[in-house]
Design a protein around this motif. Structure first.
Motif, PDB file in Angstrom:
ATOM      1  N   LYS A   1       0.437   3.856  -3.216  1.00  0.00           N
ATOM      2  CA  LYS A   1      -0.502   4.975  -3.096  1.00  0.00           C
ATOM      3  C   LYS A   1      -0.015   6.212  -3.828  1.00  0.00           C
ATOM      4  CE  LYS A   1       0.746   6.787   1.354  1.00  0.00           C
ATOM      5  NZ  LYS A   1       0.912   5.757   2.321  1.00  0.00           N
TER       6      LYS A   1
ATOM      7  N   LEU B   1      -1.811   8.478   8.975  1.00  0.00           N
ATOM      8  CA  LEU B   1      -2.954   7.805   9.613  1.00  0.00           C
ATOM      9  C   LEU B   1      -2.784   6.286   9.612  1.00  0.00           C
ATOM     10  CD1 LEU B   1      -5.959   9.855   8.186  1.00  0.00           C
ATOM     11  CD2 LEU B   1      -5.113   9.855  10.538  1.00  0.00           C
ATOM     12  N   ILE B   2      -2.385   5.753   8.471  1.00  0.00           N
ATOM     13  CA  ILE B   2      -2.261   4.303   8.341  1.00  0.00           C
ATOM     14  C   ILE B   2      -1.154   3.770   9.237  1.00  0.00           C
ATOM     15  CG2 ILE B   2      -1.576   2.468   6.735  1.00  0.00           C
ATOM     16  CD1 ILE B   2      -3.154   4.022   4.577  1.00  0.00           C
TER      17      ILE B   2
ATOM     18  N   GLU C   1       0.817  -1.214   0.000  1.00  0.00           N
ATOM     19  CA  GLU C   1       0.000   0.000   0.000  1.00  0.00           C
ATOM     20  C   GLU C   1       0.850   1.262   0.000  1.00  0.00           C
ATOM     21  OE1 GLU C   1      -1.646   3.542   1.687  1.00  0.00           O
ATOM     22  OE2 GLU C   1      -0.243   2.253   2.778  1.00  0.00           O
TER      23      GLU C   1
ATOM     24  N   ILE D   1      -3.053  11.684  -6.516  1.00  0.00           N
ATOM     25  CA  ILE D   1      -2.461  11.686  -5.173  1.00  0.00           C
ATOM     26  C   ILE D   1      -1.235  12.591  -5.184  1.00  0.00           C
ATOM     27  CG2 ILE D   1      -1.264  10.315  -3.416  1.00  0.00           C
ATOM     28  CD1 ILE D   1      -4.189   9.766  -3.400  1.00  0.00           C
TER      29      ILE D   1
ATOM     30  N   ILE E   1      -2.340  10.503   4.428  1.00  0.00           N
ATOM     31  CA  ILE E   1      -2.915   9.149   4.482  1.00  0.00           C
ATOM     32  C   ILE E   1      -1.922   8.201   5.147  1.00  0.00           C
ATOM     33  CG2 ILE E   1      -3.633   7.172   3.082  1.00  0.00           C
ATOM     34  CD1 ILE E   1      -4.652   9.265   0.999  1.00  0.00           C
ATOM     35  N   GLY E   2      -0.654   8.306   4.758  1.00  0.00           N
ATOM     36  CA  GLY E   2       0.379   7.445   5.322  1.00  0.00           C
ATOM     37  C   GLY E   2       0.510   7.603   6.826  1.00  0.00           C
TER      38      GLY E   2
ATOM     39  N   LEU F   1      -1.060  14.788   0.258  1.00  0.00           N
ATOM     40  CA  LEU F   1      -2.190  13.887   0.481  1.00  0.00           C
ATOM     41  C   LEU F   1      -1.692  12.481   0.831  1.00  0.00           C
ATOM     42  CD1 LEU F   1      -5.244  13.509   0.483  1.00  0.00           C
ATOM     43  CD2 LEU F   1      -5.129  13.099  -1.975  1.00  0.00           C
ATOM     44  N   GLY F   2      -0.708  11.996   0.090  1.00  0.00           N
ATOM     45  CA  GLY F   2      -0.135  10.676   0.378  1.00  0.00           C
ATOM     46  C   GLY F   2       0.488  10.609   1.761  1.00  0.00           C
TER      47      GLY F   2
END
Length: 146
Positions: free
Chosen positions: A28, A45-46, A24, A34, A42-43, A38-39
């Protein structure tokens, strides 16, 4: 039953790392639309969620393995995983988070080795978990044969 639970958690954890860190995360940034910010958002959070799940899985494995006789290789491998998780949690991930916040704020930080170091540690952790899962499955198979 404890060995079954520990084995499940080890294999599940390895699967999470394989799916998130090695599939992932790099893919991403290839998705249409993306952006780097933004990446990174998201990264963050993940990987924060993954780290919390890793801590829970590690605790379950340690508790389930507490009264089991860990052969030298399994005990050594488990120690490697625990040490890497501690380094990730208390040192490396906070540094990477600060760097991501700087990028998101428009202040890209200087180049560093931290991201490469994280990839190396994740690779060692992943291979250690796969090895530990294999050894545990082998022992379970041997127990069930007799």
């Amino acid at each position: 039953m404890k060995r079954h639970l520990a084995t499940f958690c080890v294999i599940f954890w390895a699967g999470l790392i394989g799916g998130i860190s090695f599939l992932e995360a790099p893919l991403k940034f290839q998705a249409p639309g993306i952006t780097i910010p933004l990446g990174l958002g998201i990264g963050q959070l993940i990987f924060q969620a993954l780290n919390k799940i890793e801590i829970i899985l590690c605790a379950i494995i340690l508790i389930a393995s507490f009264n089991l006789k860990l052969k030298n290789s399994r005990g050594f491998i488990l120690a490697i995983v625990v040490i890497i998780l501690a380094v990730d949690t208390f040192w490396l991930l906070p540094i990477l988070d600060k760097r991501a916040v700087m990028v998101l704020a428009g202040n890209p930080p200087e180049e560093s080795y931290h991201h490469i170091f994280y990839i190396v540690l994740e690779s060692i952790k992943f291979l250690s978990l796969v090895s530990l899962g294999y050894l545990n499955l082998k022992d379970l198979h041997h127990e069930n044969r007799y």
